[in-house]
Design a protein around this motif. Structure first.
Motif, short mmCIF file in Angstrom:
data_model
loop_
_atom_site.label_atom_id
_atom_site.label_comp_id
_atom_site.label_asym_id
_atom_site.label_seq_id
_atom_site.Cartn_x
_atom_site.Cartn_y
_atom_site.Cartn_z
N VAL A 65 35.81 49.76 50.93
CA VAL A 65 36.21 48.97 50.18
C VAL A 65 36.00 48.79 49.11
N PRO A 66 36.68 50.17 47.98
CA PRO A 66 36.93 50.40 46.67
C PRO A 66 37.08 48.63 45.43
N GLY A 67 37.29 47.87 45.89
CA GLY A 67 38.07 47.12 44.97
C GLY A 67 39.31 46.80 44.86
N GLU A 68 39.50 45.70 44.80
CA GLU A 68 41.07 45.53 43.45
C GLU A 68 41.30 44.47 42.82
N GLY A 69 42.55 44.24 42.25
CA GLY A 69 43.14 42.90 41.30
C GLY A 69 43.45 43.33 40.08
N ASN A 70 43.64 43.46 38.89
CA ASN A 70 44.76 43.60 37.90
C ASN A 70 43.10 44.94 37.31
N PRO A 71 43.31 46.09 36.93
CA PRO A 71 42.86 46.63 35.58
C PRO A 71 42.80 46.34 34.04
N LYS A 72 44.07 45.64 33.76
CA LYS A 72 44.56 46.46 33.01
C LYS A 72 43.67 45.03 31.73
N LEU B 160 36.87 31.08 39.83
CA LEU B 160 37.43 31.59 38.58
C LEU B 160 39.33 30.52 37.82
N THR B 161 39.54 29.79 39.39
CA THR B 161 40.27 29.09 39.12
C THR B 161 40.03 27.15 38.49
N LYS B 162 38.82 27.88 37.96
CA LYS B 162 38.47 26.40 37.63
C LYS B 162 38.50 27.07 36.00
N ILE B 163 38.49 28.11 35.75
CA ILE B 163 38.64 28.36 34.28
C ILE B 163 40.10 29.20 33.86
N GLY B 164 41.08 28.30 34.29
CA GLY B 164 41.94 28.85 34.43
C GLY B 164 42.52 30.58 34.55
N LEU B 165 41.55 31.18 35.58
CA LEU B 165 41.80 32.49 36.19
C LEU B 165 42.25 32.21 37.90
N SER B 166 43.02 33.49 37.87
CA SER B 166 42.51 33.84 39.67
C SER B 166 42.80 35.37 39.67
N ARG B 167 42.49 35.55 40.63
CA ARG B 167 42.05 37.03 41.16
C ARG B 167 42.88 38.64 40.80
N GLY B 168 44.00 37.69 40.34
CA GLY B 168 45.20 38.77 39.74
C GLY B 168 44.32 39.00 38.29
N ASP B 169 44.04 37.69 37.75
CA ASP B 169 43.13 38.53 36.22
C ASP B 169 42.60 39.12 35.83
#
Ligand code: SF4
Length: 203
Positions: A29-36, A69-78
Protein backbone atom coordinates in the motif's frame (compact mmCIF):
# COMPACT_ATOMS: atom_id res chain seq x y z
CA UNK A 1 6.02 14.25 -13.44
CA UNK A 2 5.47 13.63 -9.74
CA UNK A 3 2.76 11.07 -10.59
CA UNK A 4 5.03 9.03 -12.84
CA UNK A 5 7.86 9.13 -10.27
CA UNK A 6 5.42 7.98 -7.58
CA UNK A 7 4.14 5.17 -9.84
CA UNK A 8 7.70 4.03 -10.42
CA UNK A 9 8.33 4.16 -6.67
CA UNK A 10 5.13 2.16 -6.03
CA UNK A 11 6.46 -0.60 -8.30
CA UNK A 12 9.67 -0.74 -6.26
CA UNK A 13 7.68 -0.84 -3.01
CA UNK A 14 5.58 -3.74 -4.35
CA UNK A 15 8.67 -5.94 -4.57
CA UNK A 16 10.41 -4.60 -1.45
CA UNK A 17 11.80 -7.24 0.92
CA UNK A 18 13.59 -4.97 3.41
CA UNK A 19 11.56 -6.31 6.33
CA UNK A 20 9.31 -9.35 6.87
CA UNK A 21 5.96 -7.56 6.66
CA UNK A 22 5.54 -8.38 2.96
CA UNK A 23 5.35 -12.09 3.86
CA UNK A 24 1.91 -11.89 5.44
CA UNK A 25 0.52 -9.15 3.19
CA UNK A 26 -1.61 -9.53 0.06
CA UNK A 27 -0.65 -6.16 -1.44
CA UNK A 28 1.71 -3.29 -0.84
CA UNK A 29 0.00 0.00 0.00
CA UNK A 30 2.35 2.73 -1.22
CA UNK A 31 -0.18 5.57 -1.01
CA UNK A 32 -2.51 7.52 -3.29
CA UNK A 33 -3.81 10.98 -3.99
CA UNK A 34 -2.73 14.24 -5.52
CA UNK A 35 1.00 14.88 -5.10
CA UNK A 36 0.77 18.49 -6.29
CA UNK A 37 -1.37 20.13 -3.63
CA UNK A 38 1.33 20.34 -0.97
CA UNK A 39 -0.55 18.32 1.68
CA UNK A 40 0.62 14.87 2.78
CA UNK A 41 -1.26 12.74 5.32
CA UNK A 42 0.79 9.99 7.00
CA UNK A 43 -0.89 7.24 9.00
CA UNK A 44 0.65 4.21 10.66
CA UNK A 45 0.19 1.00 8.67
CA UNK A 46 -2.28 -0.61 6.27
CA UNK A 47 -5.10 -2.62 7.86
CA UNK A 48 -7.30 -5.46 6.57
CA UNK A 49 -9.19 -3.52 3.88
CA UNK A 50 -6.13 -1.58 2.78
CA UNK A 51 -4.20 -4.82 2.36
CA UNK A 52 -6.93 -6.32 0.16
CA UNK A 53 -7.34 -3.24 -2.04
CA UNK A 54 -3.74 -1.98 -2.03
CA UNK A 55 -5.05 1.48 -1.12
CA UNK A 56 -4.61 3.54 2.06
CA UNK A 57 -7.45 4.42 4.45
CA UNK A 58 -10.29 2.55 2.72
CA UNK A 59 -11.87 0.91 5.80
CA UNK A 60 -14.02 2.57 8.45
CA UNK A 61 -11.19 4.87 9.56
CA UNK A 62 -10.69 5.87 5.92
CA UNK A 63 -14.37 6.65 5.46
CA UNK A 64 -14.21 8.79 8.58
CA UNK A 65 -11.11 10.57 7.24
CA UNK A 66 -13.02 11.30 3.99
CA UNK A 67 -15.80 12.73 6.14
CA UNK A 68 -13.37 14.96 8.07
CA UNK A 69 -11.93 16.24 4.78
CA UNK A 70 -15.38 16.94 3.36
CA UNK A 71 -16.28 19.00 6.43
CA UNK A 72 -13.41 21.39 5.71
CA UNK A 73 -14.12 21.58 1.98
CA UNK A 74 -11.53 19.06 0.80
CA UNK A 75 -11.66 15.58 -0.71
CA UNK A 76 -9.23 12.70 -0.92
CA UNK A 77 -8.16 14.00 -4.33
CA UNK A 78 -6.90 17.20 -2.69
CA UNK A 79 -4.25 15.45 -0.59
CA UNK A 80 -1.79 12.58 -0.80
CA UNK A 81 -2.21 9.79 1.77
CA UNK A 82 0.36 7.21 2.85
CA UNK A 83 1.53 5.27 5.92
CA UNK A 84 4.75 4.79 7.86
CA UNK A 85 4.99 1.18 6.65
CA UNK A 86 3.71 0.03 3.28
CA UNK A 87 2.75 -3.58 4.10
CA UNK A 88 0.16 -4.69 6.66
CA UNK A 89 1.52 -5.98 9.98
CA UNK A 90 -0.04 -9.33 11.03
CA UNK A 91 -3.25 -9.01 13.08
CA UNK A 92 -3.07 -5.23 12.65
CA UNK A 93 -0.41 -4.96 15.35
CA UNK A 94 1.73 -1.80 15.52
CA UNK A 95 4.77 -2.00 13.25
CA UNK A 96 7.98 -2.52 15.20
CA UNK A 97 10.78 0.04 15.44
CA UNK A 98 12.85 -2.10 13.05
CA UNK A 99 10.05 -2.34 10.49
CA UNK A 100 9.48 1.42 10.58
CA UNK A 101 13.23 2.00 10.22
CA UNK A 102 13.36 -0.41 7.26
CA UNK A 103 10.48 1.38 5.52
CA UNK A 104 11.68 4.94 6.20
CA UNK A 105 13.60 5.12 2.95
CA UNK A 106 10.36 4.83 0.95
CA UNK A 107 8.72 7.59 2.95
CA UNK A 108 11.77 9.81 2.46
CA UNK A 109 11.59 9.21 -1.31
CA UNK A 110 7.93 10.20 -1.26
CA UNK A 111 8.85 13.38 0.64
CA UNK A 112 11.51 14.17 -1.96
CA UNK A 113 9.07 13.71 -4.85
CA UNK A 114 6.01 15.40 -3.31
CA UNK A 115 7.83 18.20 -1.44
CA UNK A 116 4.83 18.74 0.85
CA UNK A 117 4.31 22.07 2.55
CA UNK A 118 2.06 20.56 5.22
CA UNK A 119 2.39 17.06 6.66
CA UNK A 120 -0.56 15.85 8.72
CA UNK A 121 0.57 13.03 11.00
CA UNK A 122 -2.26 10.66 11.94
CA UNK A 123 -1.46 8.91 15.21
CA UNK A 124 1.62 8.50 17.35
CA UNK A 125 3.99 6.68 14.99
CA UNK A 126 4.16 9.28 12.24
CA UNK A 127 4.13 12.07 14.84
CA UNK A 128 7.23 10.65 16.53
CA UNK A 129 9.01 10.28 13.20
CA UNK A 130 9.00 14.08 12.90
CA UNK A 131 8.77 15.09 16.59
CA UNK A 132 10.46 12.21 18.43
CA UNK A 133 9.68 13.34 21.97
CA UNK A 134 6.22 14.75 21.49
CA UNK A 135 3.12 13.33 23.13
CA UNK A 136 0.09 13.41 20.88
CA UNK A 137 -2.14 14.58 23.73
CA UNK A 138 0.11 17.67 24.11
CA UNK A 139 0.63 18.65 20.48
CA UNK A 140 -2.43 17.59 18.47
CA UNK A 141 -3.95 20.32 16.36
CA UNK A 142 -0.89 22.62 16.53
CA UNK A 143 1.30 23.17 13.45
CA UNK A 144 5.09 23.06 13.96
CA UNK A 145 7.98 23.75 11.65
CA UNK A 146 10.16 20.64 11.20
CA UNK A 147 12.84 20.47 8.48
CA UNK A 148 11.25 22.14 5.42
CA UNK A 149 7.74 21.17 6.43
CA UNK A 150 4.92 22.23 8.67
CA UNK A 151 3.96 19.18 10.68
CA UNK A 152 0.40 19.17 11.91
CA UNK A 153 -0.14 16.35 14.44
CA UNK A 154 -3.62 14.82 14.58
CA UNK A 155 -5.12 11.83 16.34
CA UNK A 156 -5.57 8.74 14.16
CA UNK A 157 -9.15 8.48 12.80
CA UNK A 158 -9.34 4.88 14.11
CA UNK A 159 -8.72 6.21 17.64
CA UNK A 160 -11.57 8.67 17.15
CA UNK A 161 -13.90 5.81 16.19
CA UNK A 162 -13.18 4.26 19.60
CA UNK A 163 -13.52 7.39 21.74
CA UNK A 164 -16.07 10.22 21.67
CA UNK A 165 -13.58 12.54 23.36
CA UNK A 166 -11.00 11.96 20.62
CA UNK A 167 -13.72 12.37 17.97
CA UNK A 168 -14.50 15.82 19.38
CA UNK A 169 -10.83 16.79 19.56
CA UNK A 170 -10.03 15.51 16.06
CA UNK A 171 -12.96 17.33 14.47
CA UNK A 172 -12.02 20.49 16.34
CA UNK A 173 -8.38 20.18 15.17
CA UNK A 174 -9.52 19.92 11.54
CA UNK A 175 -11.75 22.98 11.93
CA UNK A 176 -8.98 24.97 13.68
CA UNK A 177 -6.64 24.27 10.76
CA UNK A 178 -9.20 24.68 7.98
CA UNK A 179 -7.42 27.73 6.55
CA UNK A 180 -3.98 26.09 6.51
CA UNK A 181 -5.29 22.88 4.97
CA UNK A 182 -7.12 24.79 2.26
CA UNK A 183 -4.15 27.03 1.61
CA UNK A 184 -0.85 25.27 2.46
CA UNK A 185 1.07 28.37 1.31
CA UNK A 186 0.11 29.86 4.69
CA UNK A 187 2.68 27.45 6.13
CA UNK A 188 5.47 29.91 5.30
CA UNK A 189 4.15 32.18 8.08
CA UNK A 190 4.53 29.50 10.73
CA UNK A 191 7.88 29.89 12.41
CA UNK A 192 7.82 28.17 15.79
CA UNK A 193 9.21 24.72 16.31
CA UNK A 194 8.16 22.27 18.99
CA UNK A 195 11.71 22.17 20.37
CA UNK A 196 11.81 25.96 20.69
CA UNK A 197 8.45 26.56 22.25
CA UNK A 198 7.13 23.34 23.69
CA UNK A 199 3.81 25.07 23.14
CA UNK A 200 1.33 25.59 20.40
CA UNK A 201 2.90 27.24 17.36
CA UNK A 202 1.63 30.48 15.93
CA UNK A 203 1.01 32.10 12.56
S1 SF4 B 1 6.85 -2.74 5.08
FE1 SF4 B 1 8.19 -1.37 3.96
S2 SF4 B 1 10.28 -2.11 4.34
FE2 SF4 B 1 8.85 -3.75 4.91
S3 SF4 B 1 8.71 -5.01 3.06
FE3 SF4 B 1 7.02 -3.53 3.00
S4 SF4 B 1 7.78 -1.80 1.80
FE4 SF4 B 1 9.56 -3.04 2.43
Amino acid sequence: MEKSRLLQLAKQIEVCRRCDLYKGAKNAVPGEGNPKTGILFIGEAPGFNEDIQGLPFVGNAGKYLDNLLTKIGLSRGDVFITNMVKHRPPENRDPSFGEIAACNAWLEEQLTIIEPKVIVTLGRLSLNYFLPNAKISDVHGHPYRVRNYIVLPMYHPAAALRSMQITTELESDFQKNLELLNNPDLSKHITESYQDSGQASLF
